[in-house]
Scaffold this motif. Structure first.
Motif, short mmCIF file in Angstrom:
data_model
loop_
_atom_site.label_atom_id
_atom_site.label_comp_id
_atom_site.label_asym_id
_atom_site.label_seq_id
_atom_site.Cartn_x
_atom_site.Cartn_y
_atom_site.Cartn_z
N GLU A 7 0.81 -1.21 0.00
CA GLU A 7 0.00 0.00 0.00
C GLU A 7 0.85 1.27 0.00
O GLU A 7 0.35 2.35 -0.24
CB GLU A 7 -0.94 0.00 1.21
N THR A 8 2.12 1.15 0.28
CA THR A 8 2.95 2.34 0.36
C THR A 8 3.44 2.81 -1.01
O THR A 8 4.05 3.87 -1.11
CB THR A 8 4.18 2.07 1.25
N GLY A 9 3.18 2.05 -2.05
CA GLY A 9 3.58 2.46 -3.38
C GLY A 9 4.63 1.56 -3.99
O GLY A 9 5.17 0.65 -3.34
N LEU A 10 4.92 1.79 -5.25
CA LEU A 10 5.86 0.99 -6.01
C LEU A 10 6.95 1.88 -6.59
O LEU A 10 6.86 3.09 -6.56
CB LEU A 10 5.14 0.27 -7.15
N ILE A 11 7.97 1.22 -7.15
CA ILE A 11 9.04 1.90 -7.86
C ILE A 11 9.02 1.44 -9.32
O ILE A 11 8.88 0.25 -9.59
CB ILE A 11 10.42 1.59 -7.25
N LYS A 12 9.15 2.38 -10.25
CA LYS A 12 9.27 2.05 -11.67
C LYS A 12 10.60 2.61 -12.18
O LYS A 12 10.93 3.76 -11.93
CB LYS A 12 8.13 2.65 -12.48
N PHE A 13 11.34 1.78 -12.89
CA PHE A 13 12.52 2.27 -13.59
C PHE A 13 12.55 1.63 -14.98
O PHE A 13 11.83 0.67 -15.25
CB PHE A 13 13.80 1.97 -12.81
N THR A 14 13.37 2.18 -15.85
CA THR A 14 13.45 1.68 -17.22
C THR A 14 14.83 1.11 -17.48
O THR A 14 15.86 1.72 -17.16
CB THR A 14 13.16 2.81 -18.23
N HIS A 15 14.85 -0.11 -18.03
CA HIS A 15 16.10 -0.76 -18.40
C HIS A 15 15.80 -1.71 -19.55
O HIS A 15 14.69 -2.25 -19.64
CB HIS A 15 16.70 -1.53 -17.22
N CYS A 16 16.76 -1.89 -20.43
CA CYS A 16 16.56 -2.73 -21.61
C CYS A 16 15.34 -2.28 -22.42
O CYS A 16 14.63 -3.09 -23.03
CB CYS A 16 16.40 -4.20 -21.22
N TYR A 21 8.65 -2.62 -12.80
CA TYR A 21 8.05 -2.23 -11.53
C TYR A 21 8.49 -3.21 -10.45
O TYR A 21 8.60 -4.42 -10.68
CB TYR A 21 6.53 -2.24 -11.62
N CYS A 22 8.72 -2.67 -9.25
CA CYS A 22 9.19 -3.51 -8.15
C CYS A 22 8.99 -2.76 -6.83
O CYS A 22 8.54 -1.62 -6.81
CB CYS A 22 10.66 -3.87 -8.33
N ARG A 23 9.33 -3.42 -5.74
CA ARG A 23 9.25 -2.78 -4.42
C ARG A 23 10.39 -1.78 -4.23
O ARG A 23 10.22 -0.71 -3.68
CB ARG A 23 9.33 -3.82 -3.31
N CYS A 24 11.58 -2.16 -4.69
CA CYS A 24 12.75 -1.29 -4.60
C CYS A 24 13.67 -1.62 -5.76
O CYS A 24 13.62 -2.73 -6.32
CB CYS A 24 13.48 -1.47 -3.26
N ASP A 44 14.97 7.44 -17.66
CA ASP A 44 15.00 6.05 -17.20
C ASP A 44 15.10 5.92 -15.69
O ASP A 44 15.01 4.82 -15.15
CB ASP A 44 16.19 5.31 -17.83
N ALA A 45 15.35 7.01 -15.01
CA ALA A 45 15.59 6.98 -13.57
C ALA A 45 14.35 6.51 -12.81
O ALA A 45 13.21 6.65 -13.28
CB ALA A 45 16.00 8.36 -13.09
N PRO A 46 14.54 5.95 -11.63
CA PRO A 46 13.40 5.44 -10.85
C PRO A 46 12.43 6.55 -10.46
O PRO A 46 12.84 7.67 -10.12
CB PRO A 46 14.06 4.85 -9.59
N VAL A 47 11.16 6.22 -10.52
CA VAL A 47 10.12 7.13 -10.04
C VAL A 47 9.20 6.35 -9.11
O VAL A 47 9.02 5.14 -9.24
CB VAL A 47 9.31 7.74 -11.20
N SER A 48 8.65 7.06 -8.17
CA SER A 48 7.72 6.44 -7.22
C SER A 48 6.32 6.41 -7.81
O SER A 48 5.85 7.40 -8.37
CB SER A 48 7.73 7.23 -5.91
N ILE A 49 5.66 5.28 -7.70
CA ILE A 49 4.27 5.12 -8.11
C ILE A 49 3.44 5.00 -6.83
O ILE A 49 3.43 3.95 -6.18
CB ILE A 49 4.07 3.87 -8.99
N PRO A 50 2.75 6.05 -6.44
CA PRO A 50 2.00 5.98 -5.19
C PRO A 50 0.80 5.05 -5.28
O PRO A 50 0.25 4.82 -6.36
CB PRO A 50 1.55 7.43 -4.98
N SER A 51 0.42 4.51 -4.17
CA SER A 51 -0.76 3.66 -4.12
C SER A 51 -2.01 4.47 -4.42
O SER A 51 -2.14 5.60 -3.95
CB SER A 51 -0.89 3.02 -2.74
N PRO A 52 -2.94 3.92 -5.20
CA PRO A 52 -4.21 4.62 -5.45
C PRO A 52 -5.20 4.46 -4.30
O PRO A 52 -6.30 5.00 -4.36
CB PRO A 52 -4.73 3.93 -6.71
N PHE A 53 -4.80 3.73 -3.27
CA PHE A 53 -5.70 3.46 -2.15
C PHE A 53 -5.36 4.31 -0.94
O PHE A 53 -4.19 4.59 -0.68
CB PHE A 53 -5.63 1.98 -1.76
N VAL A 54 -6.39 4.73 -0.24
CA VAL A 54 -6.22 5.47 1.00
C VAL A 54 -7.13 4.87 2.05
O VAL A 54 -8.07 4.13 1.73
CB VAL A 54 -6.56 6.97 0.82
#
Length: 216
Positions: A7-16, A21-24, A44-54
């Motif tokens: 629920e705290t959100g995800l991490i997205k980065f670009t490679h290949c 998407y992953c936890r860290c 390509d740098a990591p960005v935080s994907i916040p949870s859509p749930f509150v």
């Protein structure tokens, strides 16, 4: 299924040239095995994907949606019934079902939400709870009046929303208008998020091979 602890959100980065998407961020790319953090371009740098749930109990003066049974992450199958309510300024969730009106101070910890009052409308926020209590106390919401198809939790929530709009001299919404404009964009986003979380819980990563279909 067990609830997922994401629920705290995800991490997205670009490679290949793939969105991952992953936890860290891992030390190495799960696709090529090379360093996942070396020589990143800005895009390509990591960005935080916040949870859509509150938590509905922290969502002041809002329309909230949750599964009738269970929670979204790890338990919702995408087909089961949903339940909606209206929150007070103190996080009490007013909702209606076959047993009448409920004022819940627990049980809505994982919701999709639609804020209904801008934070600078202090006068409306100040009166919100009184309006909500008076509206909920009407005989119209007695248990024997409940009908699953056309006099239900959504009827209750939308009628209250429209009563507040009328009070402000604003245009009312019918069910389709409100759903398409405010609810569906958020539930679609939540559905994509659930898919990603489920995949991560099983395989540690979720990889999008076509960037045009990325989660936004």
């Amino acid at each position: 299924m067990q609830p997922l602890e994401l629920e705290t959100g995800l991490i997205k980065f670009t490679h290949c040239k793939k969105d991952i998407y992953c936890r860290c961020v891992p030390e190495s790319c799960p696709l090529c095995g090379q360093s996942a953090v070396r020589s990143w371009k800005l895009e390509d740098a990591p960005v935080s994907i916040p949870s859509p749930f509150v938590s509905g109990h922290r969502a002041q003066c809002s329309f909230v949606v949750k599964p009738t049974n269970g929670v979204f992450l790890g338990e919702y199958d995408g087909c089961s019934d949903l339940h909606v309510g209206i929150t007070s300024s103190k996080g009490i969730v007013y909702n209606y079902n076959e047993t009448g009106i409920h004022r819940d101070d627990a049980g809505w910890q994982q919701c999709v939400w639609v804020p209904l009052v801008p934070p600078d409308l202090y006068a409306l926020i100040h009166q919100w709870d009184a309006y909500l209590e008076d509206f909920s106390a009407a005989d119209y919401w007695l248990s024997h009046r409940y009908r699953e198809q056309d006099h239900n939790c959504y009827t209750f929530a939308l009628m209250f929303i429209n009563s507040m709009l009328a009070l402000q001299g604003k245009k009312k919404f019918n069910k389709n208008e409100f759903t398409e404009r405010f609810v569906l964009p958020r539930t679609r986003r939540a559905s994509k998020y659930i898919t990603i979380c489920t995949e991560i819980s099983q395989n540690y990563f979720y990889i999008i091979h076509n960037p045009e279909n990325r989660y936004n």
